[in-house]
Design a protein around this motif. Structure first.
Motif, PDB file in Angstrom:
ATOM      1  N   PRO A 116       5.600  39.807 -82.850  1.00 53.46           N
ATOM      2  CA  PRO A 116       4.730  41.039 -83.147  1.00 53.46           C
ATOM      3  C   PRO A 116       5.633  41.976 -83.705  1.00 53.46           C
ATOM      4  CG  PRO A 116       4.434  41.111 -80.911  1.00 53.46           C
ATOM      5  CD  PRO A 116       5.331  39.942 -81.329  1.00 53.46           C
ATOM      6  N   ALA A 117       5.546  42.832 -84.846  1.00 53.48           N
ATOM      7  CA  ALA A 117       6.592  43.702 -85.355  1.00 53.48           C
ATOM      8  C   ALA A 117       6.676  44.943 -84.425  1.00 53.48           C
ATOM      9  CB  ALA A 117       5.907  44.105 -86.714  1.00 53.48           C
ATOM     10  N   VAL A 118       7.638  45.582 -84.326  1.00 51.49           N
ATOM     11  CA  VAL A 118       7.942  46.622 -83.561  1.00 51.49           C
ATOM     12  C   VAL A 118       7.385  47.964 -84.111  1.00 51.49           C
ATOM     13  CG1 VAL A 118      10.032  45.853 -82.357  1.00 51.49           C
ATOM     14  CG2 VAL A 118      10.164  47.156 -84.544  1.00 51.49           C
ATOM     15  N   ARG A 119       6.987  48.834 -83.316  1.00 51.09           N
ATOM     16  CA  ARG A 119       6.284  50.100 -83.811  1.00 51.09           C
ATOM     17  C   ARG A 119       7.211  51.065 -84.500  1.00 51.09           C
ATOM     18  NH1 ARG A 119       2.542  51.870 -78.696  1.00 51.09           N
ATOM     19  NH2 ARG A 119       4.580  52.185 -77.921  1.00 51.09           N
ATOM     20  N   THR A 120       6.698  51.869 -85.191  1.00 48.24           N
ATOM     21  CA  THR A 120       7.139  52.877 -85.779  1.00 48.24           C
ATOM     22  C   THR A 120       8.083  53.622 -84.735  1.00 48.24           C
ATOM     23  OG1 THR A 120       5.512  52.977 -87.330  1.00 48.24           O
ATOM     24  CG2 THR A 120       7.059  54.789 -87.612  1.00 48.24           C
ATOM     25  N   ARG A 121       7.661  53.788 -83.638  1.00 51.75           N
ATOM     26  CA  ARG A 121       8.321  54.479 -82.810  1.00 51.75           C
ATOM     27  C   ARG A 121       9.633  53.972 -82.643  1.00 51.75           C
ATOM     28  NH1 ARG A 121       5.508  54.942 -76.893  1.00 51.75           N
ATOM     29  NH2 ARG A 121       3.981  56.165 -78.413  1.00 51.75           N
ATOM     30  N   PHE A 122       9.825  52.879 -82.578  1.00 52.27           N
ATOM     31  CA  PHE A 122      11.234  52.189 -82.241  1.00 52.27           C
ATOM     32  C   PHE A 122      12.204  52.516 -83.253  1.00 52.27           C
ATOM     33  CE2 PHE A 122      14.053  49.038 -83.950  1.00 52.27           C
ATOM     34  CZ  PHE A 122      15.224  48.975 -83.031  1.00 52.27           C
ATOM     35  N   TRP A 123      11.490  52.764 -84.651  1.00 48.17           N
ATOM     36  CA  TRP A 123      12.566  52.853 -85.919  1.00 48.17           C
ATOM     37  C   TRP A 123      13.138  54.467 -85.769  1.00 48.17           C
ATOM     38  CZ3 TRP A 123      14.852  49.151 -87.722  1.00 48.17           C
ATOM     39  CH2 TRP A 123      14.363  47.920 -87.551  1.00 48.17           C
ATOM     40  N   LEU A 124      12.056  55.335 -85.357  1.00 48.05           N
ATOM     41  CA  LEU A 124      12.283  56.845 -85.163  1.00 48.05           C
ATOM     42  C   LEU A 124      13.350  57.006 -84.248  1.00 48.05           C
ATOM     43  CD1 LEU A 124       8.701  58.351 -85.564  1.00 48.05           C
ATOM     44  CD2 LEU A 124      10.542  58.535 -87.045  1.00 48.05           C
ATOM     45  N   GLN A 125      13.073  56.189 -82.952  1.00 44.79           N
ATOM     46  CA  GLN A 125      14.106  56.416 -81.899  1.00 44.79           C
ATOM     47  C   GLN A 125      15.590  56.031 -82.187  1.00 44.79           C
ATOM     48  OE1 GLN A 125      11.962  54.282 -78.912  1.00 44.79           O
ATOM     49  NE2 GLN A 125      10.978  56.048 -78.057  1.00 44.79           N
ATOM     50  N   ALA A 126      15.344  54.737 -82.805  1.00 41.53           N
ATOM     51  CA  ALA A 126      16.876  54.357 -83.189  1.00 41.53           C
ATOM     52  C   ALA A 126      17.445  55.194 -84.403  1.00 41.53           C
ATOM     53  CB  ALA A 126      16.471  52.725 -83.813  1.00 41.53           C
ATOM     54  N   GLY A 127      16.632  55.452 -85.135  1.00 39.43           N
ATOM     55  CA  GLY A 127      17.388  56.146 -86.285  1.00 39.43           C
ATOM     56  C   GLY A 127      17.851  57.787 -85.570  1.00 39.43           C
ATOM     57  N   PHE A 128      17.187  58.413 -84.970  1.00 45.10           N
ATOM     58  CA  PHE A 128      17.436  59.599 -84.433  1.00 45.10           C
ATOM     59  C   PHE A 128      18.758  59.585 -83.299  1.00 45.10           C
ATOM     60  CE2 PHE A 128      13.319  61.459 -85.713  1.00 45.10           C
ATOM     61  CZ  PHE A 128      13.874  62.312 -86.440  1.00 45.10           C
ATOM     62  N   SER A 129      18.680  58.440 -82.689  1.00 44.39           N
ATOM     63  CA  SER A 129      19.763  57.892 -81.827  1.00 44.39           C
ATOM     64  C   SER A 129      21.164  57.780 -82.451  1.00 44.39           C
ATOM     65  CB  SER A 129      19.387  56.720 -81.097  1.00 44.39           C
ATOM     66  OG  SER A 129      20.663  56.473 -80.280  1.00 44.39           O
ATOM     67  N   ALA A 130      20.860  57.161 -83.582  1.00 45.10           N
ATOM     68  CA  ALA A 130      22.195  56.880 -84.357  1.00 45.10           C
ATOM     69  C   ALA A 130      22.637  58.030 -85.060  1.00 45.10           C
ATOM     70  CB  ALA A 130      21.772  55.880 -85.523  1.00 45.10           C
ATOM     71  N   ALA A 131      21.705  58.818 -85.560  1.00 46.97           N
ATOM     72  CA  ALA A 131      22.165  60.258 -86.187  1.00 46.97           C
ATOM     73  C   ALA A 131      22.750  60.884 -85.185  1.00 46.97           C
ATOM     74  CB  ALA A 131      20.910  61.085 -86.768  1.00 46.97           C
ATOM     75  N   ALA A 132      22.526  61.036 -83.938  1.00 43.30           N
ATOM     76  CA  ALA A 132      22.865  62.034 -82.803  1.00 43.30           C
ATOM     77  C   ALA A 132      24.282  61.583 -82.591  1.00 43.30           C
ATOM     78  CB  ALA A 132      21.995  61.948 -81.751  1.00 43.30           C
ATOM     79  N   LEU A 133      24.514  60.184 -82.380  1.00 46.92           N
ATOM     80  CA  LEU A 133      25.844  59.650 -82.072  1.00 46.92           C
ATOM     81  C   LEU A 133      26.927  59.808 -83.254  1.00 46.92           C
ATOM     82  CD1 LEU A 133      27.500  57.743 -80.376  1.00 46.92           C
ATOM     83  CD2 LEU A 133      26.642  55.843 -81.772  1.00 46.92           C
ATOM     84  N   VAL A 134      26.289  59.739 -84.641  1.00 49.66           N
ATOM     85  CA  VAL A 134      27.118  60.118 -85.698  1.00 49.66           C
ATOM     86  C   VAL A 134      27.685  61.468 -85.832  1.00 49.66           C
ATOM     87  CG1 VAL A 134      27.255  60.428 -88.280  1.00 49.66           C
ATOM     88  CG2 VAL A 134      26.405  58.409 -87.223  1.00 49.66           C
ATOM     89  N   LEU A 135      26.858  62.496 -85.470  1.00 54.57           N
ATOM     90  CA  LEU A 135      26.940  63.976 -85.627  1.00 54.57           C
ATOM     91  C   LEU A 135      27.976  64.183 -84.362  1.00 54.57           C
ATOM     92  CD1 LEU A 135      23.556  65.671 -86.407  1.00 54.57           C
ATOM     93  CD2 LEU A 135      25.757  65.704 -87.711  1.00 54.57           C
TER      94      LEU A 135
END
Length: 83
Positions: free
Chosen positions: A6-25
Motif C-alpha cells: 500500500p502507498a504511504v500516506r501524505t503524512r510520511f512525505w510531510l514528515q520526511a520533507g520537513f525533516s530534510a529541510a530542518a537538517l539542511v537549515l
C-alpha cells in the motif's frame, strides 16, 4: 494472491520533507552562521553566536524527531499489509 504494497500516506512525505529541510537549515547554520543576519538584518546576540547554536540544536532535534516519525510512518503500511 499477494497484496501489493500500500502507498504511504501524505503524512510520511510531510514528515520526511520537513525533516530534510530542518537538517539542511541546521547544516547551513553550521557552515555560515551569519546567514540569519544577512537575510533578516536581525542580530539578537550581538555577534556572540549563541542564538545560532540554539538554532542548530533545535533544528537538529526537529530533523531527528521528524525523521524518526517518517521512518515509523514508512513501516506502518507494511506492518498493516502483513496482518
Amino acid at each position: 494472491m499477494t497484496q501489493s504494497h500500500p502507498a504511504v500516506r501524505t503524512r510520511f512525505w510531510l514528515q520526511a520533507g520537513f525533516s530534510a529541510a530542518a537538517l539542511v537549515l541546521a547544516l547551513v547554520t553550521l557552515i555560515s552562521r551569519e546567514w540569519i543576519e544577512l537575510l533578516t538584518g536581525w542580530d539578537p546576540d550581538r555577534g556572540s553566536g549563541t542564538v545560532e547554536w540554539v538554532i542548530v540544536a533545535v533544528l537538529g532535534l526537529i530533523a531527528i524527531t521528524l525523521g524518526a516519525a517518517a521512518r515509523h510512518e514508512w513501516h506502518r503500511p507494511r506492518a498493516a499489509a502483513t496482518d
